[in-house]
Motif scaffolding. Structure first.
Motif, mmCIF file in Angstrom:
data_model
loop_
_atom_site.group_PDB
_atom_site.id
_atom_site.type_symbol
_atom_site.label_atom_id
_atom_site.label_comp_id
_atom_site.label_asym_id
_atom_site.label_seq_id
_atom_site.Cartn_x
_atom_site.Cartn_y
_atom_site.Cartn_z
ATOM 1 N N ILE A 1 0.843 -1.202 0.000
ATOM 2 C CA ILE A 1 0.000 0.000 0.000
ATOM 3 C C ILE A 1 0.877 1.251 0.000
ATOM 4 C CG2 ILE A 1 -1.637 1.364 1.357
ATOM 5 C CD1 ILE A 1 -2.798 -1.371 2.319
ATOM 6 N N LYS A 2 1.818 1.300 0.922
ATOM 7 C CA LYS A 2 2.662 2.490 1.036
ATOM 8 C C LYS A 2 3.523 2.705 -0.204
ATOM 9 C CE LYS A 2 3.150 3.482 5.879
ATOM 10 N NZ LYS A 2 4.133 4.011 6.837
ATOM 11 N N LEU A 3 4.100 1.625 -0.727
ATOM 12 C CA LEU A 3 4.956 1.755 -1.902
ATOM 13 C C LEU A 3 4.167 2.176 -3.134
ATOM 14 C CD1 LEU A 3 7.220 -1.388 -1.375
ATOM 15 C CD2 LEU A 3 8.005 0.994 -1.379
ATOM 16 N N ALA A 4 2.991 1.595 -3.329
ATOM 17 C CA ALA A 4 2.178 1.948 -4.502
ATOM 18 C C ALA A 4 1.712 3.392 -4.426
ATOM 19 C CB ALA A 4 0.985 1.001 -4.611
ATOM 20 N N VAL A 5 1.321 3.838 -3.236
ATOM 21 C CA VAL A 5 0.924 5.240 -3.067
ATOM 22 C C VAL A 5 2.105 6.160 -3.386
ATOM 23 C CG1 VAL A 5 0.260 6.977 -1.356
ATOM 24 C CG2 VAL A 5 -0.935 4.780 -1.422
ATOM 25 N N ALA A 6 3.288 5.800 -2.880
ATOM 26 C CA ALA A 6 4.474 6.622 -3.133
ATOM 27 C C ALA A 6 4.801 6.701 -4.615
ATOM 28 C CB ALA A 6 5.667 6.071 -2.361
ATOM 29 N N ALA A 7 4.444 5.646 -5.371
ATOM 30 C CA ALA A 7 4.705 5.626 -6.814
ATOM 31 C C ALA A 7 3.638 6.362 -7.612
ATOM 32 C CB ALA A 7 4.799 4.179 -7.291
ATOM 33 N N GLY A 8 2.640 6.907 -6.937
ATOM 34 C CA GLY A 8 1.608 7.672 -7.629
ATOM 35 C C GLY A 8 0.426 6.852 -8.087
ATOM 36 N N ALA A 9 0.294 5.621 -7.608
ATOM 37 C CA ALA A 9 -0.847 4.788 -7.979
ATOM 38 C C ALA A 9 -2.066 5.140 -7.132
ATOM 39 C CB ALA A 9 -0.502 3.311 -7.792
ATOM 40 N N VAL A 10 -3.226 4.840 -7.661
ATOM 41 C CA VAL A 10 -4.473 4.909 -6.896
ATOM 42 C C VAL A 10 -4.681 3.530 -6.279
ATOM 43 C CG1 VAL A 10 -6.977 5.199 -7.015
ATOM 44 C CG2 VAL A 10 -5.474 6.670 -8.373
ATOM 45 N N VAL A 11 -4.723 3.478 -4.954
ATOM 46 C CA VAL A 11 -4.703 2.198 -4.258
ATOM 47 C C VAL A 11 -6.035 1.924 -3.580
ATOM 48 C CG1 VAL A 11 -3.568 0.848 -2.444
ATOM 49 C CG2 VAL A 11 -2.215 2.376 -3.897
ATOM 50 N N TYR A 12 -6.522 0.708 -3.771
ATOM 51 C CA TYR A 12 -7.652 0.183 -3.022
ATOM 52 C C TYR A 12 -7.149 -0.979 -2.174
ATOM 53 C CZ TYR A 12 -10.354 2.886 -6.394
ATOM 54 O OH TYR A 12 -10.858 3.905 -7.168
ATOM 55 N N LEU B 1 14.479 4.242 -2.804
ATOM 56 C CA LEU B 1 13.129 4.793 -2.913
ATOM 57 C C LEU B 1 12.661 5.332 -1.568
ATOM 58 C CD1 LEU B 1 10.145 3.211 -4.811
ATOM 59 C CD2 LEU B 1 9.841 4.102 -2.515
ATOM 60 N N MET B 2 12.945 4.594 -0.496
ATOM 61 C CA MET B 2 12.536 5.047 0.839
ATOM 62 C C MET B 2 13.255 6.319 1.240
ATOM 63 S SD MET B 2 12.309 1.367 2.797
ATOM 64 C CE MET B 2 11.620 2.059 4.298
ATOM 65 N N ASP B 3 14.526 6.419 0.874
ATOM 66 C CA ASP B 3 15.282 7.638 1.167
ATOM 67 C C ASP B 3 14.684 8.829 0.433
ATOM 68 O OD1 ASP B 3 17.316 9.326 2.072
ATOM 69 O OD2 ASP B 3 18.664 8.779 0.442
ATOM 70 N N ALA B 4 14.287 8.611 -0.825
ATOM 71 C CA ALA B 4 13.744 9.709 -1.633
ATOM 72 C C ALA B 4 12.359 10.145 -1.175
ATOM 73 C CB ALA B 4 13.694 9.279 -3.105
ATOM 74 N N THR B 5 11.564 9.203 -0.673
ATOM 75 C CA THR B 5 10.159 9.497 -0.356
ATOM 76 C C THR B 5 9.875 9.671 1.130
ATOM 77 O OG1 THR B 5 9.622 7.147 -0.219
ATOM 78 C CG2 THR B 5 9.375 8.218 -2.383
ATOM 79 N N GLY B 6 10.792 9.239 1.985
ATOM 80 C CA GLY B 6 10.544 9.295 3.418
ATOM 81 C C GLY B 6 9.690 8.162 3.943
ATOM 82 N N LEU B 7 9.438 7.150 3.118
ATOM 83 C CA LEU B 7 8.643 6.008 3.572
ATOM 84 C C LEU B 7 9.340 5.273 4.705
ATOM 85 C CD1 LEU B 7 7.336 4.230 0.345
ATOM 86 C CD2 LEU B 7 6.009 5.527 2.009
ATOM 87 N N ARG B 8 8.550 4.760 5.644
ATOM 88 C CA ARG B 8 9.069 3.934 6.711
ATOM 89 C C ARG B 8 8.091 2.773 6.950
ATOM 90 N NH1 ARG B 8 12.406 6.847 5.397
ATOM 91 N NH2 ARG B 8 13.849 8.105 6.635
ATOM 92 N N PRO B 9 8.590 1.639 7.392
ATOM 93 C CA PRO B 9 7.703 0.503 7.650
ATOM 94 C C PRO B 9 6.821 0.737 8.868
ATOM 95 C CG PRO B 9 9.929 -0.006 8.350
ATOM 96 C CD PRO B 9 10.007 1.308 7.625
ATOM 97 N N VAL B 10 5.725 0.013 8.918
ATOM 98 C CA VAL B 10 4.805 0.075 10.044
ATOM 99 C C VAL B 10 5.233 -0.976 11.065
ATOM 100 C CG1 VAL B 10 2.406 -0.173 10.780
ATOM 101 C CG2 VAL B 10 2.939 0.810 8.538
ATOM 102 N N VAL B 11 5.610 -0.536 12.262
ATOM 103 C CA VAL B 11 5.976 -1.444 13.341
ATOM 104 C C VAL B 11 4.799 -1.515 14.309
ATOM 105 C CG1 VAL B 11 7.579 -1.924 15.223
ATOM 106 C CG2 VAL B 11 8.423 -0.913 13.091
ATOM 107 N N ASP B 12 4.158 -2.674 14.371
ATOM 108 C CA ASP B 12 3.023 -2.837 15.276
ATOM 109 C C ASP B 12 3.466 -2.798 16.727
ATOM 110 O OD1 ASP B 12 1.194 -4.670 17.016
ATOM 111 O OD2 ASP B 12 -0.056 -4.220 15.269
ATOM 112 N N ARG B 13 4.541 -3.551 17.047
ATOM 113 C CA ARG B 13 5.080 -3.580 18.405
ATOM 114 C C ARG B 13 6.416 -4.314 18.387
ATOM 115 N NH1 ARG B 13 0.247 -6.610 21.088
ATOM 116 N NH2 ARG B 13 -0.769 -5.753 19.234
ATOM 117 N N THR B 14 7.125 -4.240 19.505
ATOM 118 C CA THR B 14 8.364 -4.981 19.689
ATOM 119 C C THR B 14 8.221 -5.895 20.897
ATOM 120 O OG1 THR B 14 9.412 -3.336 21.119
ATOM 121 C CG2 THR B 14 9.679 -3.049 18.742
ATOM 122 N N LEU B 15 8.932 -7.035 20.842
ATOM 123 C CA LEU B 15 8.928 -7.992 21.947
ATOM 124 C C LEU B 15 10.334 -8.539 22.130
ATOM 125 C CD1 LEU B 15 5.743 -10.169 21.216
ATOM 126 C CD2 LEU B 15 6.006 -8.485 23.059
#
Length: 332
Positions: free
Chosen positions: A174-185, A283-297
């Motif tokens: 989802i995040k990568l496709a949005v960053a690429a300019g796609a319309v995401v469902y 790509l992440m450096d250029a767009t500022g994307l970061r992964p979603v971390v739910d939690r750490t254990l």
């Protein structure tokens, strides 16, 4: 050293085969490096191993864990490309090497204090990524990157459907496709996960199986039987479904009439190459994307992490922290 080890397999009680135990620290060998693991992350692949899916029992016991970030022997911050293979055997694409293996398939994995991998599998960790973020990328984000850009070749303005919003690959896609300019469902049975998908930039997230506002150019499919019919019906004529998993079952009705009449393309995708992982970082450096971390254990609570995955209660990735290694000369 402490490690999470698969010692047996069960389709109905997978966690019965997961134990925490002490094993020897890996010894260095030519062409390989030892990594002190700071962060690793949970993947469905780990659960499939415990269920006996795609992992022969004769390869047990084995340390689980496909993703890792940490320090090499020289103190450099690294993340680990998890596909151990010969690029030449795959004509320059190690994912096509018939002898390839993901970490924890033929070699001990990342749920441990130390990990041994071929030196070519080490990638410098950018300073703008935390260890936790870096450990989320190789399997889930690398898989999503290959599905979207290498296999489907998405472009700005494409309509993309991501099935099963909330999983590691799906949230990355989802995040990568949005960053690429796609319309995401996106789809999910969970209202909370649908809201999350929209907060990541999806134009609309609908309950699983619900009709979309329009047909899409590309479907990112990792769910399998539960969403397959919806995927084929949501795809435009000439569109592409990219499959990289089947968590709900791998034998759906194919609907061949629709596929051939509408000239739909079905493409498989597995993991990513080292080069694709490097491109993902750019790509992440250029767009500022970061992964979603739910939690750490901590590693000693890894059973809890697996149960959260089994119950479908994670959104994004769950990061595991091994204990700090003992001083040199200690029994571990």
């Amino acid at each position: 050293m402490l490690a999470a080890i698969a010692i047996s397999q069960s389709a109905t009680d997978p966690l019965s085969g997961l134990v925490l135990g002490e094993i020897l620290k890996p010894e260095p060998r030519p062409g390989w490096s030892t990594v002190r693991v700071v962060s690793s992350s949970l993947n469905m692949h780990d659960l499939w191993t415990l269920r006996g899916v795609g992992h022969p029992p004769e390869r047990l016991p084995i340390v689980l864990g496909c993703d890792a970030a940490g320090y090499d022997e020289n103190g450099n911050e690294v993340l680990v490309h998890p596909v151990i293979a010969d690029p030449d055997a795959g004509l320059g694409d190690e994912t096509l090497d018939p002898g390839r293996a993901l970490l924890s398939e033929q070699h001990h994995g990342a749920f441990a204090e130390y990990l041994a991998v071929p030196t070519r599998n080490l990638i410098p960790k950018p300073s703008w990524l935390t260890f936790d973020e870096a450990a989320c990328l190789p399997v889930a984000w690398g898989t999503a990157y290959r599905m979207l850009f290498t296999r489907a070749g998405i472009r700005a303005g494409d309509r993309v459907l991501v099935q099963g919003a909330g999983g590691g690959v799906a949230s990355a896609a989802i995040k990568l496709a949005v960053a690429a300019g796609a319309v995401v469902y996106a789809t999910s049975r969970s209202e909370d996960k649908r809201r999350q998908a929209e907060s990541w930039g999806a134009r609309k997230a609908v309950p699983t199986g619900e009709r979309l506002p329009e047909r899409v150019d590309v479907v990112i499919e990792t769910v399998g039987e539960a969403t397959w019919s919806h995927s084929t019906k949501s795809l435009r004529p000439g569109g592409t479904i990219v499959v990289a998993g089947a968590t709900s079952g791998k034998n759906p009705p194919a609907d061949l009439g629709r596929i051939f009449y509408l000239q739909q393309r079905l493409l498989g995708s597995t993991g990513c190459t080292r080069g694709e992982l490097v491109s993902l970082l750019k790509l992440m450096d250029a767009t500022g994307l970061r992964p979603v971390v739910d939690r750490t254990l901590p590693l000693d609570e890894i059973h809890k992490g697996f149960q959260l995955m089994i119950d479908g209660r994670l959104t994004g990735k769950l990061v595991i922290h091994p204990p700090a290694p003992h001083e040199q000369g200690a029994p571990r």
